[in-house]
Structure formats: C-alpha cells, structure tokens
Motif scaffolding. Structure first.
Motif, short mmCIF file in Angstrom:
data_model
loop_
_atom_site.label_atom_id
_atom_site.label_comp_id
_atom_site.label_asym_id
_atom_site.label_seq_id
_atom_site.Cartn_x
_atom_site.Cartn_y
_atom_site.Cartn_z
N MET A 309 0.87 -1.16 0.12
CA MET A 309 0.04 -0.02 -0.11
C MET A 309 0.90 1.24 0.04
O MET A 309 0.59 2.30 -0.69
CB MET A 309 -0.69 -0.17 1.38
N VAL A 310 1.93 1.13 0.74
CA VAL A 310 2.79 2.43 1.01
C VAL A 310 3.48 2.84 -0.67
O VAL A 310 3.59 3.84 -1.01
CB VAL A 310 3.88 2.21 2.08
N ALA A 311 4.03 1.49 -1.15
CA ALA A 311 4.76 1.56 -2.37
C ALA A 311 3.82 2.25 -3.37
O ALA A 311 3.86 2.99 -4.21
CB ALA A 311 5.23 0.38 -2.91
N ASN A 312 2.45 1.62 -3.27
CA ASN A 312 1.30 2.20 -4.23
C ASN A 312 1.09 3.77 -4.26
O ASN A 312 0.96 4.43 -5.10
CB ASN A 312 0.15 1.51 -4.22
N LEU A 313 1.07 4.10 -2.81
CA LEU A 313 0.67 5.64 -2.54
C LEU A 313 1.87 6.32 -3.20
O LEU A 313 1.65 7.59 -3.67
CB LEU A 313 0.62 5.62 -0.92
N ILE A 314 3.05 5.84 -2.90
CA ILE A 314 4.25 6.83 -3.32
C ILE A 314 4.26 6.75 -4.99
O ILE A 314 4.49 7.81 -5.46
CB ILE A 314 5.76 6.11 -2.69
N ARG A 315 3.78 5.82 -5.45
CA ARG A 315 3.97 5.92 -6.91
C ARG A 315 2.76 6.80 -7.45
O ARG A 315 3.16 7.62 -8.25
CB ARG A 315 3.71 4.23 -7.55
N LEU A 316 1.79 6.68 -6.84
CA LEU A 316 0.76 7.72 -7.24
C LEU A 316 1.03 9.21 -6.95
O LEU A 316 0.85 10.05 -7.74
CB LEU A 316 -0.58 7.39 -6.53
N ALA A 317 1.89 9.47 -5.76
CA ALA A 317 2.27 10.51 -5.42
C ALA A 317 3.24 11.26 -6.54
O ALA A 317 3.38 12.25 -6.61
CB ALA A 317 2.78 10.82 -3.93
N GLN A 318 4.32 10.38 -6.91
CA GLN A 318 5.32 10.55 -7.63
C GLN A 318 4.94 10.90 -9.19
O GLN A 318 5.42 11.87 -9.87
CB GLN A 318 6.32 9.68 -7.67
N ARG A 319 3.90 10.05 -9.68
CA ARG A 319 3.74 9.96 -11.19
C ARG A 319 2.24 10.43 -11.50
O ARG A 319 2.08 10.81 -12.83
CB ARG A 319 3.80 8.60 -11.79
N ALA A 320 1.33 10.39 -10.89
CA ALA A 320 -0.34 10.30 -11.06
C ALA A 320 -0.53 11.72 -11.48
O ALA A 320 -1.73 11.88 -12.11
CB ALA A 320 -0.86 9.84 -10.05
N ARG A 321 0.25 12.91 -11.19
CA ARG A 321 -0.39 14.28 -11.53
C ARG A 321 -0.52 14.39 -12.73
O ARG A 321 -1.55 14.84 -13.27
CB ARG A 321 0.68 15.25 -10.88
N ALA A 322 0.29 13.86 -13.65
CA ALA A 322 0.30 13.98 -15.10
C ALA A 322 -1.04 13.58 -15.90
O ALA A 322 -1.39 13.86 -16.82
CB ALA A 322 1.39 13.59 -15.99
N VAL A 323 -1.44 12.44 -15.22
CA VAL A 323 -2.70 11.80 -15.68
C VAL A 323 -3.92 12.15 -14.86
O VAL A 323 -4.98 11.35 -14.99
CB VAL A 323 -2.43 10.28 -15.62
N GLY A 324 -3.69 12.90 -14.00
CA GLY A 324 -5.11 13.60 -13.41
C GLY A 324 -5.48 12.92 -12.09
O GLY A 324 -6.77 12.78 -12.01
N ILE A 325 -4.62 12.20 -11.59
CA ILE A 325 -4.96 11.50 -10.08
C ILE A 325 -4.28 12.27 -9.09
O ILE A 325 -3.15 12.31 -9.26
CB ILE A 325 -4.54 10.16 -10.19
N TYR A 326 -5.11 12.77 -8.04
CA TYR A 326 -4.66 13.72 -7.26
C TYR A 326 -4.73 13.24 -5.78
O TYR A 326 -5.83 12.44 -5.44
CB TYR A 326 -5.21 14.83 -7.18
N LEU A 327 -3.92 13.28 -4.72
CA LEU A 327 -4.21 12.74 -3.37
C LEU A 327 -4.46 13.81 -2.27
O LEU A 327 -3.88 14.88 -2.54
CB LEU A 327 -2.79 11.91 -2.90
N GLU A 328 -5.29 13.45 -1.35
CA GLU A 328 -5.56 14.20 -0.22
C GLU A 328 -5.36 13.29 0.95
O GLU A 328 -6.32 12.40 1.38
CB GLU A 328 -7.08 14.92 -0.14
N ILE A 329 -4.35 13.64 1.44
CA ILE A 329 -3.88 12.62 2.64
C ILE A 329 -4.19 13.44 4.08
O ILE A 329 -3.81 14.45 4.02
CB ILE A 329 -2.36 12.18 2.40
N CYS A 330 -4.85 12.52 4.99
CA CYS A 330 -5.35 13.38 6.08
C CYS A 330 -5.00 12.33 7.17
O CYS A 330 -4.77 11.26 7.10
CB CYS A 330 -6.80 13.95 6.13
#
Length: 455
Positions: A309-330
């Motif tokens: 899960m942590v690896a997937n979150l990091i991958r999303l945080a590093q790469r997903a901006r360009a394809v329109g996926i954004y993170l709101e971590i609380c």
C-alpha cells in the motif's frame, strides 16, 4: 441636559458601539472603521513609512529640485501609492517600491504598520517585481467565517476556507496536486474535509474514498463516491486498481502523443489537460481519511500488505499528477514513527494544511516550509476549532478557517450531484452500495454512471 444624563448617554453610546463591533463586525467596519482607517492612512502615510524604515534617500535630481524650491533638507522617498481601495474586510493598498527596498522589508515592518494605522492585521503580497499589495483587515475575519462573494474558479479549483487576509483559500489541483492535512481530535480537520468533499462533489471529477475506520467518516458521502475502501484489505485492492488506472492513462497519453507527431509543438500534450476534451479522462481525487491506518502492521502478512500500500501511494504521489489523479492525505499524526516510506510520501505532498497539533507533528507538517509556520500551528487555541496553517513548497503560509458545515449538509450535496459520478470500469468493483431514502431502506444497487462522449 445635566452632566449625569450626558455621561449616561456617552456610556450608552460607547456600549452600543462596542456591542455592534462585537456582534456585527462587517457593518461596524463599513460605518466607522473604514472611514477612520482611510483618513488615518492618508494623513500619516509618509511619516509612518519613514518611521518604519520604508523610505529611501531621494535621487540626486529630486534633491536638487528640493534645494531649488528652498528646502534645506531632502526628504526620504516612500513607496508610491498606485491604488487604494476599501472592502468588506479592510483596505487594499498597492505600492510601487523605490530602488533599495524589497517586499521582505515591508513584510518585516507589517506589525509596526498595523499599530500605526490601527487595523487588525497587515498582510503583504508580492504582485510582481517591485509591486506589493498591503491587505489590511479591520477586524478578525476568522472569528465568524464568511466566504467572499466572488470566489476563484477553474477546472480543478476548489474554494475550501477563508484566509486571514479576507481572501479565499483554494485547492488548485493543477498547481498543487497532492496535499497533507493534519489535525488533532476536535481541531476541525473533519470540517475541512467536509468542505473539500462538498465542493468537489459539484465538479465533474471522480471521488475515491479510503476510510479504514469502517467508513464512518466517508460512508455518508457514498452517493458521490466512485470507490470506497473501509478496511486495510479493501484499501490495498483499491490502491492496486488506482495504480492500474494510472498506467492505463499513461498508455492513453502516449498513444495520443504518437498520433500527434504532425501537430504543432504547442498542441503536443505532456499531461491529460493537453488532450482534446472528448479523449481526456476524468480527474480523480483520492481522499485518505486516516493515513496512519494504512501503515499499521501486526503479522508478516499485514507487513507485506502495508509495504504494498505504501509503495502504491508513493507511486501515485510521484507520477499520477500528469494523468489527473490527485491525493488528499489526512491524519492526526504523520512522522517517522509510521515506519518505512512515510518520509518519502510526505516529500511528495507539497500542499500542507495543519490544524491544532503538538510541536512534533507541526514540525513534520510544516518544518520544511517555514519555522514561523510551525510555531503558528502550535499556538492555535483550543477554542479556535477549524483554524489551521496552510502552506506549500514555495515557503508561503497563512492562517485559514473553514466554514462550519455539517455531515448532513455535505451528504445532501453529494446525493444531489450523484449524477456526476463518472464511468470508471477499473473501479467498478469498489463502488459503494446505495440505499434509497425516499421509500425507506432498499436493496443495495449501483448508481447510474453516465458515459462521457465527444464534446
């Protein structure tokens, strides 16, 4: 009129003004505060700037002109006023700085300017090279939050809270794609999330919830969610699906770039926002309610799932901006005690909103932005629920406060905009079930998901 009656009238008038200032700050400011502040500013501007060290020696030509008209001593030159105007919250003054002054000099003198002109606060905003704006507030705008009538708008611009200078604080996902929100219990973090969800629900975006506390925070908004995970096992599967969706979007982006080799350079897309509207995938905002739950592990199997899960979150945080996926971590806390991957994930979350927390958590959230912001977060009083310090990677920060919104109000907005839930096949198996509310409880069933076509 006798002296006693006159004294009583004066006391009653003073009491009425004090009551009006407390209960009706906007009306009091417009009737009394604004004219007084305006007059005080105009009558003392030059001397105040000189006293605060914000005036520079005159040029040789100006000094010679002064000598020609009989002035024995050349006067220092203060910043030139370009624009002066009032508002419902204070005064706005645009200044052109003379050579030798920089915006940091004005910021350092803001406290002295505040006392000199008798206003609640003075905020300095740099508008361009040599141009700053003084945003003076006549009263504490965060005591009773009233959002401005004119709010910023845009494809992924979401007004969330009010800044202490009277302007709106917005989440602009195209500028700051990922953010970290921290706050202790009863600090107002949940109210911030409700405002965010309520305003996102009105936009054509996909909302994905991860709430490993059984879904108690996000289930009321299920009508507007494209996917929801309520425990760690579901969260692991959902994050796998999001990474798969990210890879699919990168393949789409690459395919569009390949077919656009003959297109002009300005039409070649580096992210989804450069694609034609009929091809562009819908933006996705992933809302993680309590991130610490994803980092917990007890057994070896839990540890393997946690690492995934942590690896997937990091991958999303590093790469997903360009394809329109954004993170709101609380979360209530976020630090090295969470284990491997926490520091790497935090470094990718450039937006920060920190409510009332202890010193250690404040340093984690704001330490890499500004030491002053860290101190400000730890100084938030317990009775100031909803007040937070918002900052970003640029080093700028400010106090904000979200309007009070109930769970019922947010859920009602989500139900009213359920028709905006997009069609995302990769997340279909994670869609929350729904219950009919008009005819009582009903069997779980999917919401209609309209397919988007060419525009």
């Amino acid at each position: 009129m006798t002296g006693v009656a006159l004294l009583g009238l004066l006391l009653a008038t003073a009491g009425g003004l004090a009551y009006g200032r407390q209960r009706f700050p906007v009306a009091f400011w417009l009737l009394f505060g604004l004219p007084l502040a305006w007059g005080r500013f105009l009558s003392t501007y030059g001397s105040t700037m000189v006293a605060c060290g914000l005036a520079v020696p005159p040029s040789r030509a100006r000094a010679l002109a002064g000598w020609a008209v009989g002035r024995r001593e050349a006067r220092p030159v203060p910043p030139r006023i370009r624009r002066l105007g009032g508002s419902l919250t204070g005064l706005r003054v645009r200044l052109r700085l003379p050579g030798g002054l920089e915006p940091a000099d004005v910021t350092a003198a803001s406290s002295r300017l505040r006392h000199a002109w008798g206003v609640h606060a003075v905020h300095v905003v740099e508008l361009g090279p040599g141009v700053v704006e003084l945003r003076m507030t006549g009263y504490d705008v965060l005591r009773d939050v009233r959002m401005p009538r004119r709010l910023p708008s845009g494809p992924m611009v979401v007004p969330v809270a009010l800044r202490d200078d009277g302007t709106a604080f917005v989440r602009n996902y195209r500028e700051i794609p990922h953010a970290l929100t921290l706050g202790a219990n009863q600090s107002g973090k949940s109210v911030y999330q409700r405002n965010l969800i309520m305003n996102l629900a009105r936009l054509p975006v996909a909302l994905v919830g991860i709430d490993c506390k059984g879904g108690v925070e996000q289930i009321p908004y299920a009508a507007r969610l494209s996917a929801l995970a309520t425990d760690r096992e579901q969260a692991a599967e959902l994050l796998d699906a999001l990474v798969g969706e990210m890879e699919h979007r990168f393949a789409l982006l690459k395919e569009c770039q390949r077919t656009a080799l003959d297109s002009p350079d300005e039409e070649v897309a580096s992210d989804i926002w450069g694609l034609p509207a009929y091809v562009r995938p819908v933006p996705v905002v992933v809302l993680v309610d309590e991130v610490a739950e994803l980092f917990l592990s007890g057994t070896k199997k839990d540890e393997e799932r946690r690492d995934r899960m942590v690896a997937n979150l990091i991958r999303l945080a590093q790469r997903a901006r360009a394809v329109g996926i954004y993170l709101e971590i609380c979360g209530q806390r976020f630090g090295v005690e969470l284990g491997k991957g926490a520091a790497t994930l935090r470094s990718q979350l450039s937006g920060r909103v920190v409510h009332r927390v202890n010193k250690q958590t404040a340093e984690v959230g704001l330490g890499d932005i500004s030491s002053e912001a860290t101190t400000a977060a730890t100084a938030i009083a317990r009775d100031r629920v909803g007040v937070a310090v918002a900052g970003d990677a640029s080093g700028g920060w400010s106090h904000i406060r979200t309007p009070l919104v109930s769970i019922a109000e947010t859920a009602a907005v989500c139900r009213a905009h359920a028709h905006l839930v997009p069609d995302l096949p990769a997340l279909d198996r994670h869609r929350p079930s729904a219950r009919g509310e008009e005819d009582g409880p009903a069997e779980p069933g999917p919401f209609p998901r309209p397919r988007s076509g060419p525009e």
